[in-house]
Design a protein around this motif. Structure first.
Motif, PDB file in Angstrom:
ATOM      1  N   ASN A 193       0.833  -1.208   0.000  1.00  0.00           N
ATOM      2  CA  ASN A 193       0.000   0.000   0.000  1.00  0.00           C
ATOM      3  C   ASN A 193       0.866   1.256   0.000  1.00  0.00           C
ATOM      4  O   ASN A 193       0.552   2.243  -0.678  1.00  0.00           O
ATOM      5  CB  ASN A 193      -0.937   0.011   1.205  1.00  0.00           C
ATOM      6  CG  ASN A 193      -2.093  -0.959   1.053  1.00  0.00           C
ATOM      7  OD1 ASN A 193      -2.330  -1.477  -0.029  1.00  0.00           O
ATOM      8  ND2 ASN A 193      -2.809  -1.224   2.135  1.00  0.00           N
ATOM      9  N   ILE A 197       1.174   4.352  -2.934  1.00  0.00           N
ATOM     10  CA  ILE A 197       1.112   5.792  -2.702  1.00  0.00           C
ATOM     11  C   ILE A 197       2.355   6.482  -3.273  1.00  0.00           C
ATOM     12  O   ILE A 197       2.276   7.541  -3.905  1.00  0.00           O
ATOM     13  CB  ILE A 197       0.963   6.099  -1.203  1.00  0.00           C
ATOM     14  CG1 ILE A 197      -0.439   5.704  -0.730  1.00  0.00           C
ATOM     15  CG2 ILE A 197       1.215   7.576  -0.922  1.00  0.00           C
ATOM     16  CD1 ILE A 197      -0.696   5.976   0.726  1.00  0.00           C
ATOM     17  N   GLN A 242      -4.356   0.719   6.063  1.00  0.00           N
ATOM     18  CA  GLN A 242      -5.816   0.626   5.991  1.00  0.00           C
ATOM     19  C   GLN A 242      -6.474   1.296   7.185  1.00  0.00           C
ATOM     20  O   GLN A 242      -7.497   1.973   7.044  1.00  0.00           O
ATOM     21  CB  GLN A 242      -6.226  -0.845   5.901  1.00  0.00           C
ATOM     22  CG  GLN A 242      -5.854  -1.497   4.567  1.00  0.00           C
ATOM     23  CD  GLN A 242      -5.966  -3.011   4.598  1.00  0.00           C
ATOM     24  OE1 GLN A 242      -6.402  -3.589   5.602  1.00  0.00           O
ATOM     25  NE2 GLN A 242      -5.570  -3.663   3.517  1.00  0.00           N
ATOM     26  N   ASN A 245      -6.660   5.028   6.774  1.00  0.00           N
ATOM     27  CA  ASN A 245      -7.240   5.400   5.495  1.00  0.00           C
ATOM     28  C   ASN A 245      -7.919   6.770   5.529  1.00  0.00           C
ATOM     29  O   ASN A 245      -7.780   7.571   4.606  1.00  0.00           O
ATOM     30  CB  ASN A 245      -8.244   4.336   5.047  1.00  0.00           C
ATOM     31  CG  ASN A 245      -8.169   4.089   3.550  1.00  0.00           C
ATOM     32  OD1 ASN A 245      -7.160   4.394   2.921  1.00  0.00           O
ATOM     33  ND2 ASN A 245      -9.225   3.540   2.997  1.00  0.00           N
ATOM     34  N   SER A 246      -8.657   7.040   6.588  1.00  0.00           N
ATOM     35  CA  SER A 246      -9.391   8.311   6.658  1.00  0.00           C
ATOM     36  C   SER A 246      -8.427   9.493   6.688  1.00  0.00           C
ATOM     37  O   SER A 246      -8.648  10.513   6.019  1.00  0.00           O
ATOM     38  CB  SER A 246     -10.301   8.332   7.882  1.00  0.00           C
ATOM     39  OG  SER A 246      -9.553   8.156   9.075  1.00  0.00           O
ATOM     40  N   LEU A 248      -5.324   9.530   5.508  1.00  0.00           N
ATOM     41  CA  LEU A 248      -4.633   9.617   4.223  1.00  0.00           C
ATOM     42  C   LEU A 248      -5.544  10.174   3.140  1.00  0.00           C
ATOM     43  O   LEU A 248      -5.109  10.968   2.296  1.00  0.00           O
ATOM     44  CB  LEU A 248      -4.108   8.238   3.826  1.00  0.00           C
ATOM     45  CG  LEU A 248      -3.036   7.649   4.751  1.00  0.00           C
ATOM     46  CD1 LEU A 248      -2.688   6.230   4.327  1.00  0.00           C
ATOM     47  CD2 LEU A 248      -1.788   8.516   4.756  1.00  0.00           C
ATOM     48  N   ASN A 249      -6.812   9.765   3.165  1.00  0.00           N
ATOM     49  CA  ASN A 249      -7.765  10.299   2.178  1.00  0.00           C
ATOM     50  C   ASN A 249      -7.923  11.800   2.327  1.00  0.00           C
ATOM     51  O   ASN A 249      -8.135  12.518   1.352  1.00  0.00           O
ATOM     52  CB  ASN A 249      -9.122   9.602   2.324  1.00  0.00           C
ATOM     53  CG  ASN A 249      -9.101   8.184   1.788  1.00  0.00           C
ATOM     54  OD1 ASN A 249      -8.245   7.831   0.980  1.00  0.00           O
ATOM     55  ND2 ASN A 249     -10.035   7.355   2.236  1.00  0.00           N
ATOM     56  N   GLY A 250      -7.815  12.284   3.566  1.00  0.00           N
ATOM     57  CA  GLY A 250      -7.946  13.717   3.800  1.00  0.00           C
ATOM     58  C   GLY A 250      -6.793  14.517   3.220  1.00  0.00           C
ATOM     59  O   GLY A 250      -6.895  15.738   3.073  1.00  0.00           O
ATOM     60  N   ALA A 252      -5.417  13.708   0.239  1.00  0.00           N
ATOM     61  CA  ALA A 252      -5.353  13.413  -1.195  1.00  0.00           C
ATOM     62  C   ALA A 252      -5.225  14.673  -2.039  1.00  0.00           C
ATOM     63  O   ALA A 252      -4.574  14.671  -3.086  1.00  0.00           O
ATOM     64  CB  ALA A 252      -6.587  12.622  -1.608  1.00  0.00           C
ATOM     65  N   SER A 253      -5.833  15.763  -1.607  1.00  0.00           N
ATOM     66  CA  SER A 253      -5.784  17.009  -2.376  1.00  0.00           C
ATOM     67  C   SER A 253      -4.714  17.968  -1.878  1.00  0.00           C
ATOM     68  O   SER A 253      -4.580  19.074  -2.387  1.00  0.00           O
ATOM     69  CB  SER A 253      -7.156  17.701  -2.316  1.00  0.00           C
ATOM     70  OG  SER A 253      -7.486  18.021  -0.969  1.00  0.00           O
TER      71      SER A 253
END
Length: 411
Positions: A193, A197, A242, A245-246, A248-250, A252-253
């Motif tokens: 994973n 990235i 995993q 995840n929350s 890391l998703n935050g 993304a931008s």
């Protein structure tokens, strides 16, 4: 006497000495039943690396040899058809360590590290031109020695002393470590994973000059990690990624923050093996500087070795010493969620590490227990370590004009 004849006569002693070394080495191997390895001596003599192996073992200096058994070499010959003489010489130089390691092998999970004869830019890319390391240990339940090799354990089936050689017969041929990207992508290591990235960083586009500028047609972080001498990665396991995840998703931008977070899992300029990152005092710790320029602390207690960057949640080191041609990876059970960075401190740490490495010995005999430029582990001890190169600088081995602004990496 003609100049040509004089030259030929001058070369005779060297040729006779080399032939004597070949014969002596081959006879020593055959005397232990290692006929297959003895039969490879002529092939090894065709390359510089192979001749170094033969000359080292034929000298009066003590060497430690991890010698593949006849069956191991038979299997290797079947699996490696087409291996050229140069690769063969490099592979077997990875089986030879200057010095005597008798009574130095520790019980697992502790390990012993020594530098082999394997060197050269095609196979190794370490700071200060250091040679590649080999790692081995002993099963405490039965006393069997084994070597770590690219995700598998290679067992020692017999041990003996032959002249100046300590010979450990092994049941497989050792393969030199590959690129850092191969270590991260190997599913057996459970860190794919993170690899995904890192690969995605190459697709980040220029955003008005305010964030990281990397494009797929020039270079990416994966290339930097493959080509920079001395990289240590504390890689979160797939399970840890995993769980985070929350978070890391935050990011993304926010490519700047994501770059800084990844950099805070990396030490640049030093290959920090497990023997170099474990404090030897109760309550002690080691401090390094990450590639993002932030302080990384390592401390141990009865439950294991832990790593933390600033106030990030601490992570336990769950697997150590996944070797690459230019460094090492340790697997941790948590993501070090820290998005801060300090380019100046990163640059200073990197320069300190690379400067110290220039004075190191490429293949020093004896266990690897202290890093170049690093203080011995102890209570509250800080270690000099690598950080990212300063903004607009150039990482060793690369001259590509692409800039990691957030981490301070200039490709």
């Amino acid at each position: 006497m003609s100049p040509t004849l004089s030259l030929i006569l001058a070369l005779v002693p060297a040729v006779l000495s080399q032939q004597s070394n070949l014969t002596s080495f081959s006879q020593q191997l055959n005397s232990t039943g290692l006929n297959a390895l003895g039969g490879l001596v002529e092939s090894l003599n065709q390359t510089e690396a192979g001749r170094q192996v033969i000359d080292t073992l034929a000298s009066n200096n003590v060497s430690t040899v991890f010698a593949p058994s006849n069956d191991a070499l038979t299997a290797f010959a079947t699996d490696s058809q087409g291996t050229n003489a140069s690769d063969l010489g490099a592979i077997f130089s990875y089986h030879i360590l200057p010095g005597n390691y008798t009574n130095m092998t520790t019980n697992y999970p502790n390990v012993t590290l020594g530098r082999t004869l394997l060197n050269g830019s095609s196979y190794v890319n370490m700071p200060g031109n250091a040679s590649q390391v080999l790692i081995w240990s002993r099963y405490p339940e039965n006393g069997t020695l084994f070597a770590f090799n690219n995700g598998t354990n290679v067992s020692v089936t017999n041990a003996s002393t032959i002249g100046n050689m300590e010979v450990y017969v092994i049941d497989h041929v050792l393969r030199p470590p590959g690129n850092m990207s191969a270590v991260l992508q190997d599913p057996r290591n459970g860190i794919t994973n993170l690899s995904a990235i890192i690969a995605s960083m190459g697709a980040m586009s220029d955003n008005g000059g305010n964030e990281t500028r990397v494009t797929t047609d020039v270079a990416n972080l994966g290339q930097v990690l493959d080509e920079t001498p001395g990289i240590t990665i504390f890689a979160p396991s797939d399970e840890a990624m995993q769980r985070a995840n929350s978070s890391l998703n935050g990011l993304a931008s926010n490519t700047t923050a994501l770059s800084s977070l990844i950099g805070n899992h990396i030490v640049n300029g030093s290959a920090l093996y497990s023997t170099l990152i474990t404090p030897n005092a109760s309550g002690g710790y080691l401090e390094f500087t990450t590639a993002s320029g932030e302080p990384m602390h390592l401390a141990s207690n009865s439950s294991g070795l832990y790593v933390q960057v600033n106030s990030s949640p601490p992570a336990r080191v769950v697997r150590t010493d996944l070797l690459a041609r230019n460094g090492v990876v340790h697997v941790i059970d948590n993501v070090l969620v820290d998005t801060t960075s300090d380019v100046s401190k990163a640059s200073s740490a990197y320069e300190s590490a690379t400067s110290a490495a220039r004075t190191a010995t490429a293949a020093a005999a004896g266990p690897v227990t202290a890093a170049p430029g690093q203080g011995q582990p102890g209570s509250g001890q800080s270690g000099s370590s690598g950080g990212a190169q300063s903004t607009y600088g150039v990482l060793p081995g690369l001259g590509i004009g692409v800039l990691f602004l957030a981490v301070g990496w200039a490709l």
